[in-house]
Design an enzyme around this catalytic site. Sequence first.
Site, PDB file in Angstrom:
ATOM      1  N   SER A 104      30.474 -22.562 -36.891  1.00 53.41           N
ATOM      2  CA  SER A 104      31.331 -22.109 -37.981  1.00 53.41           C
ATOM      3  C   SER A 104      32.716 -22.740 -37.871  1.00 53.41           C
ATOM      4  O   SER A 104      32.850 -23.954 -37.917  1.00 53.41           O
ATOM      5  CB  SER A 104      31.404 -20.582 -37.987  1.00 53.41           C
ATOM      6  OG  SER A 104      32.109 -20.110 -39.103  1.00 53.41           O
ATOM      7  N   ASP A 253      35.059 -22.245 -44.972  1.00 53.19           N
ATOM      8  CA  ASP A 253      35.103 -22.412 -43.520  1.00 53.19           C
ATOM      9  C   ASP A 253      34.104 -23.488 -43.105  1.00 53.19           C
ATOM     10  O   ASP A 253      33.474 -24.138 -43.937  1.00 53.19           O
ATOM     11  CB  ASP A 253      34.876 -21.081 -42.804  1.00 53.19           C
ATOM     12  CG  ASP A 253      33.465 -20.546 -42.948  1.00 53.19           C
ATOM     13  OD1 ASP A 253      32.706 -21.062 -43.782  1.00 53.19           O
ATOM     14  OD2 ASP A 253      33.122 -19.599 -42.218  1.00 53.19           O
ATOM     15  N   ASP A 255      31.095 -23.794 -41.739  1.00 54.02           N
ATOM     16  CA  ASP A 255      29.690 -23.816 -42.152  1.00 54.02           C
ATOM     17  C   ASP A 255      29.507 -23.354 -43.589  1.00 54.02           C
ATOM     18  O   ASP A 255      28.384 -23.174 -44.047  1.00 54.02           O
ATOM     19  CB  ASP A 255      28.822 -22.988 -41.207  1.00 54.02           C
ATOM     20  CG  ASP A 255      29.221 -21.519 -41.149  1.00 54.02           C
ATOM     21  OD1 ASP A 255      30.379 -21.203 -41.463  1.00 54.02           O
ATOM     22  OD2 ASP A 255      28.377 -20.686 -40.766  1.00 54.02           O
ATOM     23  N   ASP A 257      29.881 -20.664 -45.258  1.00 52.26           N
ATOM     24  CA  ASP A 257      29.318 -19.382 -45.686  1.00 52.26           C
ATOM     25  C   ASP A 257      30.408 -18.412 -46.118  1.00 52.26           C
ATOM     26  O   ASP A 257      30.112 -17.362 -46.675  1.00 52.26           O
ATOM     27  CB  ASP A 257      28.434 -18.761 -44.604  1.00 52.26           C
ATOM     28  CG  ASP A 257      29.194 -18.410 -43.334  1.00 52.26           C
ATOM     29  OD1 ASP A 257      30.344 -18.856 -43.160  1.00 52.26           O
ATOM     30  OD2 ASP A 257      28.620 -17.693 -42.487  1.00 52.26           O
TER      31      ASP A 257
END
Length: 473
Positions: A104, A253, A255, A257
Amino acid sequence: MSRVDLSEFIKAYDVRGLVPEQLSESVARALGSAFAQVVVLPAEETAVVIGHDMRPSSPGLARAFAEGVVAHGVDVTLIGLCSTDGLYYASGALDVPGAMFTASHNPAEYNGIKLCRAGARPVGQDSGLAEIRDLAQWTLDRGDLHQLSGAARTGTITERDLLDDYAQFLRHLVDLRDGRPLKVVIDTGNGMGGHTVPAVLGDGELPLEIVPLYFELDGTFPNHEANPLEPENLRDLQAAVREHEADIGLAFDGDADRCFFVDENADPVSPSAVTALVATREIAKAVADGSDPSDVAIVYNVISSRAVPEIVEATGARTVRTRVGHSFIKAQMAEHDAVFGGEHSAHYYFRDFWFADTGMLAAMHVLAALGEQDEPLSQLIAQFAKYPASGEINSKVTDQAAATARVREWGAEQGEVTEDELDGLTITHEGAPMWWLNVRSSNTEPLLRLNVEAADDETMTRVRDAALAAIRS
């Protein structure tokens, strides 16, 4: 080589560790084997889907994990570069368990794994992750990586690109074609949003003029951390919104999500306000499809604004309050068949997306709401952002229980208050002026996290400062 202790970096929700000191390809292979044995085979599944982010270590770790899975006769589909919600889409659409390799927003030296069951159902500490960790640790300690299984056959590994399918699925859920033209600055922080945004929003068919920031995939994050929760990581986006006189700014962010928003003045938009806005749209959609409002549920966590339940309940829909953390909110979403759930960390969950979180779908809802009317975003969002809030304030304390007790003692002196311990300690002042606070411990660090909200700025500041004094004394 020293023994790797998996308990040091496999926590409540996911796997996240230093590469290769903690998370190496050998460890990934053992975790893949354990995932097959704990999650896949007991459910009589025959296939797994695996995706990864843009970090240099991700492709090798993903393939090693796949090798551990196929050793048990389970087939693997590698979908390559994707966002975490892209992996959830693949797990839901293909109805197979999945694994996403990403850390992430963590720095470049980290990587990690987010695991799910078929239909994007979460795998957490209490739903299989602890068993996966222990079995992988046993495998590593035995040094038995090359003989992981006595399966009659070895599974196959195939590759498949699902990016276009993911994009079309989201565009079916939220149609942006008829909105007014919008100028949109999007900062993807060199993360996976640079891969997904062009596919979903940037093909020229939508009335969006996109100003891209840091779309180049680079797992070393050369421009800033891909963590929009930290204000300094929004500065480039804010400057670009002002420079281009944009209608809205979006920040994803690492990743992709989570999605954060700034308005036309470059002021950050509260994730709680986004939760309330999207909730009203999902409620209206459910009612238009024939549901009675009282049968429609919205989930929010303990540090969301009080405006969220007030606005939702004014529509006649039900609210469900839950602990912070995706495994808790996903469980409550499924239990109550909730159409939508939001967290103040900017994770947004949708029933139409297998109860999983997707920053992209939340972004599309905000863009749709903005495009369907003529007001600027600051005015549109004002009706959903009713109360001043402190934001989350972290304090390093050695005795979290004692610090919490001091806050409780102070709260008890404030008159008409109620307490609950759904997640940490929440104290609510029932009289006028309204205020509430929540203190809860970090799962991974010696930190106590404080959130305060009140009817006015003066009260919020007073309660915040008193609570911090109690925590840090």
